[in-house]
Design a protein around this motif. Structure first.
Motif, PDB file in Angstrom:
ATOM      1  N   ASP A  57      55.541 -72.768 -69.352  1.00  0.00           N
ATOM      2  CA  ASP A  57      55.032 -73.134 -68.045  1.00  0.00           C
ATOM      3  C   ASP A  57      55.358 -72.091 -66.985  1.00  0.00           C
ATOM      4  OD1 ASP A  57      54.661 -74.331 -65.504  1.00  0.00           O
ATOM      5  OD2 ASP A  57      54.974 -76.331 -66.312  1.00  0.00           O
ATOM      6  N   SER A  58      56.610 -71.980 -66.599  1.00  0.00           N
ATOM      7  CA  SER A  58      56.980 -71.215 -65.417  1.00  0.00           C
ATOM      8  C   SER A  58      57.994 -70.123 -65.721  1.00  0.00           C
ATOM      9  CB  SER A  58      57.577 -72.158 -64.363  1.00  0.00           C
ATOM     10  OG  SER A  58      56.590 -73.060 -63.899  1.00  0.00           O
ATOM     11  N   PHE A  76      61.390 -74.078 -66.102  1.00  0.00           N
ATOM     12  CA  PHE A  76      61.632 -72.745 -65.551  1.00  0.00           C
ATOM     13  C   PHE A  76      62.402 -71.857 -66.526  1.00  0.00           C
ATOM     14  CE2 PHE A  76      61.158 -75.309 -61.666  1.00  0.00           C
ATOM     15  CZ  PHE A  76      60.196 -74.559 -61.014  1.00  0.00           C
ATOM     16  N   PHE A 108      52.516 -70.210 -64.721  1.00  0.00           N
ATOM     17  CA  PHE A 108      52.915 -69.926 -63.348  1.00  0.00           C
ATOM     18  C   PHE A 108      54.023 -68.880 -63.354  1.00  0.00           C
ATOM     19  CE2 PHE A 108      51.885 -74.511 -63.668  1.00  0.00           C
ATOM     20  CZ  PHE A 108      50.678 -74.483 -62.993  1.00  0.00           C
ATOM     21  N   TYR A 161      56.676 -66.592 -60.798  1.00  0.00           N
ATOM     22  CA  TYR A 161      57.321 -66.641 -59.487  1.00  0.00           C
ATOM     23  C   TYR A 161      58.057 -65.332 -59.216  1.00  0.00           C
ATOM     24  CZ  TYR A 161      56.589 -71.547 -60.543  1.00  0.00           C
ATOM     25  OH  TYR A 161      56.016 -72.744 -60.922  1.00  0.00           O
ATOM     26  N   ARG A 169      56.158 -74.823 -57.285  1.00  0.00           N
ATOM     27  CA  ARG A 169      55.434 -75.262 -58.477  1.00  0.00           C
ATOM     28  C   ARG A 169      54.601 -76.512 -58.198  1.00  0.00           C
ATOM     29  NH1 ARG A 169      56.332 -78.830 -62.687  1.00  0.00           N
ATOM     30  NH2 ARG A 169      55.385 -78.210 -64.681  1.00  0.00           N
ATOM     31  N   GLY A 208      54.977 -68.334 -55.714  1.00  0.00           N
ATOM     32  CA  GLY A 208      54.520 -68.751 -57.037  1.00  0.00           C
ATOM     33  C   GLY A 208      53.058 -68.372 -57.191  1.00  0.00           C
TER      34      GLY A 208
END
Length: 244
Positions: A2-3, A30, A91, A93, A110, A167
């Motif tokens: 995901d991130s 994260f 995503f 950041y 997010r 982000g």
């Protein structure tokens, strides 16, 4: 996956273990990528020690790119972006290693990307007044009016074009031509906002509180300031002749 939170570093050994810990505490979605420019103070070696502790599950969410020498903020982020795209993170950041950006704001970045269907969400120091703590007045004035100047010349209607806390959706990075990026320093942030906006992606600013670092030294220099100044004019010209 995901991130991914990309954190460029140069001589951040006093901060690095703590910032990694705090980012990972924001949620299992994260992961962290440190892009270290061969810091003389051993920042990269500290990250390697964290990577070796694979028995701790959270450490499997930590990654490292170690470059040969100090090569600039812009190049560090581009290396991180390419690494993230190759591994298909949704995503990505940007944030600093020195706690000037509060890791707890990652959750809101997010959430805004997802719930408001934004392409880029920017943490702004100037969205609601001036939210900067412990800066000397001279630097605050420079930053504030530099953003007004950049906004006016580039035509990008954001309050904080130089912010390094944001982000970004994968789709944005897939559509940016990094060969057009020129800045080595903080001007890189202006470039990424410029190209994202003029490629008609959706951007939203959310207010953050920026706190000047307590440990270590700032990387700001006159060279970086002048680089950003001339870059703004160059981007303004590109907008006028529609070479974006």
């Amino acid at each position: 996956m995901d991130s991914l939170v990309i954190i460029p570093t140069y001589n951040e050994n006093d901060n690095i273990a703590s910032i990694i810990k705090e980012v990972l505490l924001q949620g299992n979605e994260f992961e962290v990528l440190i892009v270290d420019d061969n810091s003389p103070d051993g920042t990269g070696n500290t990250v390697k020690k964290i990577l070796q502790k694979k028995s701790e599950k959270k450490n499997r969410r930590v990654h490292l790119i170690q470059r040969e020498k100090k090569m600039g903020l812009g190049g560090a982020y581009i290396a991180g972006f390419k690494w993230a795209l190759a591994r298909n993170y949704d995503f990505i950041y940007e944030m600093d290693a020195d706690f000037s950006h509060d890791p707890s704001n990652l959750v809101e970045l997010r959430k805004t990307l997802i719930e408001d269907k934004m392409d880029l969400v920017l943490g702004s120091r100037y969205k609601k007044g001036v939210n900067v703590i412990n800066w000397p007045m001279s630097r605050l004035i420079l930053s504030y009016f530099a953003n007004i100047f950049a906004k006016t010349v580039t035509g990008v209607p954001l309050t904080d074009l130089t912010s390094g806390f944001k982000g970004i959706r994968k789709s944005v990075l897939e559509n940016l031509n990094f060969e057009k990026f020129d800045a080595e320093g903080y001007g890189f942030q202006i470039e990424i906002h410029f190209y994202t906006y003029w490629k008609r992606f959706k951007i939203k600013e959310i207010p953050i509180v920026f706190v000047e670092r307590r440990i270590g030294n700032s990387k700001m220099s006159k060279k970086i300031v002048w680089e950003a100044f001339w870059l703004v004019w160059k981007l303004g010209l590109r907008r006028l002749i529609k070479k974006i």
